[in-house]
Design a protein around this motif. Structure first.
Motif, short mmCIF file in Angstrom:
data_model
loop_
_atom_site.label_atom_id
_atom_site.label_comp_id
_atom_site.label_asym_id
_atom_site.label_seq_id
_atom_site.Cartn_x
_atom_site.Cartn_y
_atom_site.Cartn_z
N GLU A 1 -66.63 -51.18 39.10
CA GLU A 1 -66.17 -52.42 39.20
C GLU A 1 -64.90 -52.49 38.20
O GLU A 1 -63.96 -53.10 38.57
CB GLU A 1 -67.11 -53.44 38.40
CG GLU A 1 -66.54 -54.67 38.35
CD GLU A 1 -67.59 -55.92 38.50
OE1 GLU A 1 -68.74 -55.66 38.27
OE2 GLU A 1 -67.22 -57.02 38.28
N ASP B 1 -69.53 -55.58 45.78
CA ASP B 1 -70.37 -54.15 45.09
C ASP B 1 -71.93 -54.13 45.84
O ASP B 1 -72.36 -54.85 46.30
CB ASP B 1 -70.64 -54.95 43.73
CG ASP B 1 -70.78 -53.67 42.79
OD1 ASP B 1 -70.88 -52.63 43.24
OD2 ASP B 1 -71.00 -53.97 41.84
N ARG C 1 -71.55 -46.82 31.09
CA ARG C 1 -72.30 -47.84 30.62
C ARG C 1 -73.21 -47.33 29.60
O ARG C 1 -73.42 -48.05 28.57
CB ARG C 1 -73.00 -48.65 31.83
CG ARG C 1 -73.77 -49.84 31.20
CD ARG C 1 -74.41 -50.88 32.07
NE ARG C 1 -73.49 -51.45 33.03
CZ ARG C 1 -73.44 -50.98 34.29
NH1 ARG C 1 -73.97 -49.97 34.96
NH2 ARG C 1 -72.33 -51.55 35.00
MG MG Z 1 -70.88 -52.34 39.25
#
Ligand code: MG
Ligand code: ATP
Length: 474
Positions: free
Chosen positions: A184, A248, A367
């Protein structure tokens, strides 16, 4: 540092604020003789006004002024321009106030030209350092980051290059990569570096929206199209008009919507649910998937013709474990990001912790690393990030590896394989060298006294940089 390498300050522009005409003109003479250009103001208000309109390099301001005082000017000036206070009442009290108010320095009146020159030289040195630092910083950030994406690995350098090459075009892009690799973030970077940057970036997760709502979400609907459609509604294609639509997890799109999406792309128009009228669209489409859509296409789960439309250009983001040279950079980045956000001062990473972080597999990629750093920042007491503030799963593998490595002299250990023991020792040394160099392989190779090639070979061999990190089992 050589003179050539010093930042060229050019001709500095100085504002003089003093209510005394004589002081103004004599200062002006001195400063212009020294090669500065000047402008004057007779009151604090006039001075503030001038600062608003002109970019000065420095302000020389009298402390005692009718109306707004020198300290008021310091407090209310609209720019960060450095200010030197001039005061006939040179005492430590003024000095403290000036410093506290953010003045660069202060000078006592009547002004001794030697003192003035001394302060100006000091200011120039400071300014030069500041500018050098700024250029250095902008070079650094250019080298290691682009639109919030931080990386130094070869694979990401290619990604940066691709973004830059694509920036003028509307090319449809597909981004692939495991969860948390920055898909993203990359989609946003593509948008931000394109001519569409002033227009909306609209993201939708095709896997998170119930199938029956998805069509109206994407294409909109007409009032009365279905029970809940109490009024006309724009879909995301229209919301994103002029900008970028990010689909996405596009692999989750049901087949009948794949057909509609394909038609929209071919015809560059959409039709709201329940509406006959076609609406022209103007969006750049970026999609992302963690699935292997070629495979899905072969097995009939994803339309092949749509796939070709979507991946005109495809960008693959490799998992973090295949680019350990990005880990330390990301750690620093996340540390800064969250310390600022949480208002906690950034903390130091000890070598021991760095080693653990470099060895871990990061199945959740950037992440997971980001969450880990945020958590560590909050949980750690003192100035260092402690091992105990890392999540269990991160440290667990580490202790096994520790034992394995030190198992070389372990009497209870009856594994006598020279090969395995050598591997364990090599892994431990390589990891320590990498931790020491923040993941820099060239430096690590030097410390290890092996060639860069040999190090790369070993990293690969032990799965330290590629695929499954088999390191911990050795
Ligand atoms: Mg994503
Ligand atoms: N190279 C990077 N530099 C800086 N931050 C990064 C980088 N890669 C990922 N991040 C950060 O990690 C987090 C996860 O990134 P992002 O949401 O873009 O991943 P994703 O691939 O879309 O994940 P998912 O497939 O789970 O949706 C974000 O907070 C993002 O800002």
């Amino acid at each position: 540092m050589t003179a050539a390498a010093q930042a060229d300050l050019g001709r500095l522009h100085i504002l003089i604020i003093d209510d005394d005409q004589e002081v103004r003109s004599s200062l002006q003479t001195v400063l212009e003789t020294l090669g500065y250009s000047t402008q004057t103001a007779a009151t604090g208000e006039q001075g503030l006004h001038a600062i608003e309109r002109t970019a000065f390099d420095l302000v020389l301001c009298d402390l005692r002024l009718p109306g707004a005082s020198g300290l008021d000017v310091l407090k209310h000036k609209s720019s960060a321009v450095p200010l030197i206070l001039m005061t006939a009442y040179g005492n430590s009290d003024i000095a403290t106030q000036a410093a506290r108010g953010g003045a660069f320095d202060y000078i006592s009146k009547p002004i001794n030209p030697d003192d003035l020159i001394f302060i100006l030289r000091k200011f120039e040195d400071f300014e030069r350092l500041k500018r050098e630092n700024e250029t250095l910083k902008s070079h650094l950030s250019e080298k290691y980051s682009f639109k919030n994406i931080v990386a130094q690995s070869e694979s990401f350098k290619e990604v940066f290059e691709t973004i830059k090459r694509l920036s003028p075009f509307n090319t449809t892009v597909m981004i692939t990569g495991e969860s948390g690799t920055g898909k993203e973030l990359l989609a946003r970077a593509l948008h931000e570096s394109s001519p569409r940057r002033g227009k909306p970036f609209v993201a939708i997760n095709c896997g998170a929206i119930p199938e029956n709502l998805m069509e109206s979400e994407l294409f909109g609907h007409k009032k009365g199209a279905f029970t809940d459609a109490s009024r006309d509604k724009k879909g995301l294609f229209e919301e994103a008009s002029g900008g970028t639509l990010f689909l996405d997890e596009v692999g989750e799109l049901p087949l009948h919507l794949q057909v509609k999406l394909l038609r929209a792309l071919q015809e560059q128009t959409i039709r709201r649910v329940g509406d006959e009228q076609s609406i022209p669209i103007d969006v750049r489409l970026v999609s992302a998937t963690l699935r292997n859509l070629e495979n899905d296409a072969l097995e009939g789960r994803f339309r092949e013709d749509l796939l070709y439309r979507l991946n005109v250009v495809s960008i693959h983001l490799p998992p973090l474990r295949e680019r350990i040279e990005d880990i330390s950079l990301l750690i620093e980045h996340f540390m800064q990001k969250h310390s600022k956000r949480l208002g906690i001062p950034a903390k130091k990473i000890t070598t021991e912790v760095m080693k653990v972080l470099l060895e871990y597999e990061w199945r959740g990629n950037a992440r997971e690393l980001e969450n880990c750093m945020e958590r560590a920042l909050v949980l750690s007491q003192g100035d260092d990030i402690g091992l105990d503030s890392l999540p269990d799963q991160v440290t667990r593998g580490h202790s096994t590896r520790q034992q394995n490595a030190s198992g070389i002299h372990d009497k209870v250990d009856d594994n006598l394989s020279i090969k395995q023991k050598t591997a364990a020792l090599e892994i431990d040394l390589i990891q320590r060298a990498l931790a020491k160099t923040g993941g820099n392989r060239t430096h690590a190779a030097k410390i290890l006294e092996i060639s860069h090639r040999a190090l790369l070979y070993k990293l690969k061999e032990y799965g330290l940089s590629g695929g499954d990190s088999g390191a911990k089992e050795s």
